[in-house]
Design an enzyme around this catalytic site. Structure first.
Site, PDB file in Angstrom:
ATOM      1  CD  GLU A 165      -6.733  27.670  22.576  1.00 37.17           C
ATOM      2  OE1 GLU A 165      -5.536  27.580  22.882  1.00 37.17           O
ATOM      3  OE2 GLU A 165      -7.231  27.075  21.626  1.00 37.17           O
ATOM      4  CD  GLU A 271     -10.949  25.982  17.320  1.00 37.54           C
ATOM      5  OE1 GLU A 271     -10.185  25.061  17.698  1.00 37.54           O
ATOM      6  OE2 GLU A 271     -10.651  27.181  17.465  1.00 37.54           O
TER       7      GLU A 271
HETATM    8  O1  G3I Z   1       2.524  25.764   7.195  1.00 40.16           O
HETATM    9  C1  G3I Z   1       3.675  25.133   7.780  1.00 40.16           C
HETATM   10  C2  G3I Z   1       4.423  24.341   6.708  1.00 40.16           C
HETATM   11  O2  G3I Z   1       4.900  25.259   5.715  1.00 40.16           O
HETATM   12  C3  G3I Z   1       5.596  23.609   7.365  1.00 40.16           C
HETATM   13  O3  G3I Z   1       6.226  22.776   6.401  1.00 40.16           O
HETATM   14  C4  G3I Z   1       5.079  22.736   8.515  1.00 40.16           C
HETATM   15  C5  G3I Z   1       6.253  22.080   9.210  1.00 40.16           C
HETATM   16  O4  G3I Z   1       5.890  21.767  10.510  1.00 40.16           O
HETATM   17  O5  G3I Z   1       4.347  23.557   9.471  1.00 40.16           O
HETATM   18  C6  G3I Z   1       3.222  24.176   8.868  1.00 40.16           C
HETATM   19  O6  G3I Z   1       2.572  24.944   9.848  1.00 40.16           O
HETATM   20  C7  G3I Z   1       1.776  24.130  10.730  1.00 40.16           C
HETATM   21  C8  G3I Z   1       0.313  24.588  10.584  1.00 40.16           C
HETATM   22  O7  G3I Z   1      -0.535  23.915  11.511  1.00 40.16           O
HETATM   23  C9  G3I Z   1      -0.217  24.301   9.177  1.00 40.16           C
HETATM   24  O8  G3I Z   1      -0.243  22.907   8.995  1.00 40.16           O
HETATM   25  C10 G3I Z   1       2.245  24.395  12.147  1.00 40.16           C
HETATM   26  O9  G3I Z   1       3.528  23.840  12.303  1.00 40.16           O
HETATM   27  C11 G3I Z   1       1.273  23.723  13.108  1.00 40.16           C
HETATM   28  O10 G3I Z   1       1.616  24.082  14.457  1.00 40.16           O
HETATM   29  C12 G3I Z   1      -0.151  24.222  12.860  1.00 40.16           C
HETATM   30  O11 G3I Z   1      -1.023  23.524  13.724  1.00 40.16           O
HETATM   31  C13 G3I Z   1      -2.291  24.168  13.877  1.00 40.16           C
HETATM   32  C14 G3I Z   1      -2.489  24.450  15.378  1.00 40.16           C
HETATM   33  O12 G3I Z   1      -3.780  25.041  15.582  1.00 40.16           O
HETATM   34  C15 G3I Z   1      -1.460  25.424  15.887  1.00 40.16           C
HETATM   35  O13 G3I Z   1      -1.645  26.654  15.213  1.00 40.16           O
HETATM   36  C16 G3I Z   1      -3.376  23.217  13.400  1.00 40.16           C
HETATM   37  O14 G3I Z   1      -3.272  23.045  11.995  1.00 40.16           O
HETATM   38  C17 G3I Z   1      -4.744  23.812  13.739  1.00 40.16           C
HETATM   39  O15 G3I Z   1      -5.783  22.882  13.442  1.00 40.16           O
HETATM   40  C18 G3I Z   1      -4.818  24.121  15.228  1.00 40.16           C
HETATM   41  O16 G3I Z   1      -6.041  24.748  15.480  1.00 40.16           O
HETATM   42  C19 G3I Z   1      -6.208  25.253  16.829  1.00 40.16           C
HETATM   43  C20 G3I Z   1      -7.012  26.507  16.738  1.00 40.16           C
HETATM   44  O17 G3I Z   1      -6.307  27.424  15.935  1.00 40.16           O
HETATM   45  C21 G3I Z   1      -7.280  27.066  18.134  1.00 40.16           C
HETATM   46  N1  G3I Z   1      -7.980  26.067  18.958  1.00 40.16           N
HETATM   47  C22 G3I Z   1      -7.253  24.811  19.068  1.00 40.16           C
HETATM   48  C23 G3I Z   1      -6.989  24.238  17.686  1.00 40.16           C
HETATM   49  C24 G3I Z   1      -6.212  22.961  17.828  1.00 40.16           C
HETATM   50  O18 G3I Z   1      -4.957  23.253  18.401  1.00 40.16           O
END
Ligand code: G3I
Length: 380
Positions: A165, A271
């Site tokens: 991105e 994805e």
């Molecule tokens: O692991 C921590 C957990 O320990 C904590 O309690 C919790 C509290 O908020 O957060 C958890 O981390 C989260 C993580 O997902 C695991 O669930 C992050 O806050 C959260 O921001 C993260 O979101 C991910 C997002 O990317 C941002 O990284 C989504 O799961 C994931 O599906 C999403 O995937 C992205 C791709 O990497 C790139 N393309 C877009 C796609 C959607 O945004």
């Protein structure tokens, strides 16, 4: 009864038993096949895996993933924030577990992602006093991160999302990320060079959402042509495939598939899911920071998906896969962003706390009707 008749009867019984056993074995094999087998002559079929799926004692979902898919992507555990939270601290556990699972099952493992503007510690872009870091120091940090991570999994991770991105839509050019602001536009090619130096055999891709957008597509094609002229190693482009019931226009999507393939690069759908919930305003995309306000009218299916909406989704998935199969020779992989509805990021994006149904398995890990509709296309 004569001996010959007794002998004939026993032979017949044995033959029937053998055929029964064989048919049961064939049925068992059919039961054990999955999406990967339906599309084995077309493209790899993958899913994103989160750390909880790998950690939990119950192996049911892991066993299903091994049956259904031949590629896996780390949903979060290999992002900079997760794997390298501080300059001198690494968190290898979840990533090692992910790679071990994929290696054990002979899967194509995808490393996601080396350079992204999100899920990267702010300190990466700062000096000890919290001021913006110099270009030289940031490049050294990027080099250290990429070399360390890629080297650790050399020969095990087949495909790397090197940069995620980095390009805006509608001819706006580079995303104004800290990577771009501090290192300039060469940060992307440098990331690809570093990944290639660390693992010359890895397949290196650029990954983005709304890849159907003509402005993003044209800017990316220009970069690809420039990289190829100068020998910058880039092998494919990831089309994230975060689509909905009514977006994007699949004709634009097809234009992008053809444009990237025309440059000699592999197309990956990286994805995929089909969002069935109402869109707030005219939102389309996956910019993770663009979370919108909750409202009940945006969360209408808490008690289950109406049959007519389920059918809309089936039709949408079928049209999308028909397009991918039409271009099967251009497409190396199709990865779903999660295995079942309950773990999808779309339950919380672009609106937190909703009940979505974007994937092929339900919250109890059962195949949904859309699974069979999609799998059925693969055997044609
Ligand atoms: O692991 C921590 C957990 O320990 C904590 O309690 C919790 C509290 O908020 O957060 C958890 O981390 C989260 C993580 O997902 C695991 O669930 C992050 O806050 C959260 O921001 C993260 O979101 C991910 C997002 O990317 C941002 O990284 C989504 O799961 C994931 O599906 C999403 O995937 C992205 C791709 O990497 C790139 N393309 C877009 C796609 C959607 O945004």
């Amino acid at each position: 009864m004569s001996i010959s008749r007794r002998r004939f009867t026993s032979l017949t019984a044995a033959a029937i038993a053998a055929m029964t056993f064989q048919s049961r074995a064939i049925q068992a094999a059919a039961r054990e096949t999955g999406l990967k087998d339906a599309f084995k002559d077309d493209f790899l079929i993958g899913t994103a895996i989160n750390k909880w799926t790998l950690e939990r004692e119950d192996s049911t979902q892991r066993d299903l993933i091994a049956r259904e898919f031949n590629s896996i992507t780390a949903e979060n555990c290999m992002k900079w924030m997760e794997i390298h939270p501080e300059e001198d601290r690494w968190n290898w556990g979840p990533a090692d577990q992910f790679v071990e699972f994929g290696t054990k099952h002979g899967m194509h493992i995808v490393g996601h992602t080396l350079v992204w503007h999100s899920q990267v510690p702010r300190t990466v872009f700062q000096d000890e006093n919290g001021n913006p870091i110099s270009k030289e120091r940031l490049e050294a940090r990027m080099q250290h991160h990429i070399a360390t991570v890629v080297d650790r999994y050399r020969g095990k991770i087949a495909i790397w999302d090197v940069v995620n991105e980095a390009i805006e839509e509608d001819e706006k050019g580079w995303r104004q990320s800290p990577w771009f602001k501090i290192l300039g536009p060469t940060f992307m090619e440098r990331a690809f060079q570093l990944a290639h130096e660390a693992d010359p055999k890895a397949h290196l891709i650029y990954n983005d959402y709304n890849e159907h957008n003509p402005g993003r597509r044209n800017f990316l094609v220009e970069r690809i042509r420039d990289y190829k002229r100068r020998g910058i190693p880039i092998h494919g482009v990831g089309f994230q495939g975060h689509i909905g019931l009514d977006y994007p226009d699949l004709r634009e999507y097809e234009d992008s598939i053809e444009a990237i393939a025309a440059e000699g690069l592999a197309v990956h759908v990286t994805e995929l899911e089909v969002d069935v919930l109402p869109r707030p305003s005219s939102f389309t995309g996956a910019e993770i920071s663009a979370v919108q306000q909750y409202a009940d009218k945006l969360n209408p299916y808490v008690d289950g998906l109406p049959k007519e909406v389920e059918q809309e989704q089936i039709d949408r998935y079928k049209r999308f896969f028909e397009l991918l199969l039409k271009h099967r020779e251009k497409i190396q992989r199709v990865t779903f962003w999660g295995m079942h509805d309950g773990e999808s990021w779309k339950n919380n994006f672009p609106v937190r706390g909703r009940t979505n149904y974007p994937l092929l398995f339900d919250r109890k890990l059962n195949k949904k009707p859309v699974y069979h509709a999609v799998a059925g296309l693969g055997r044609t």
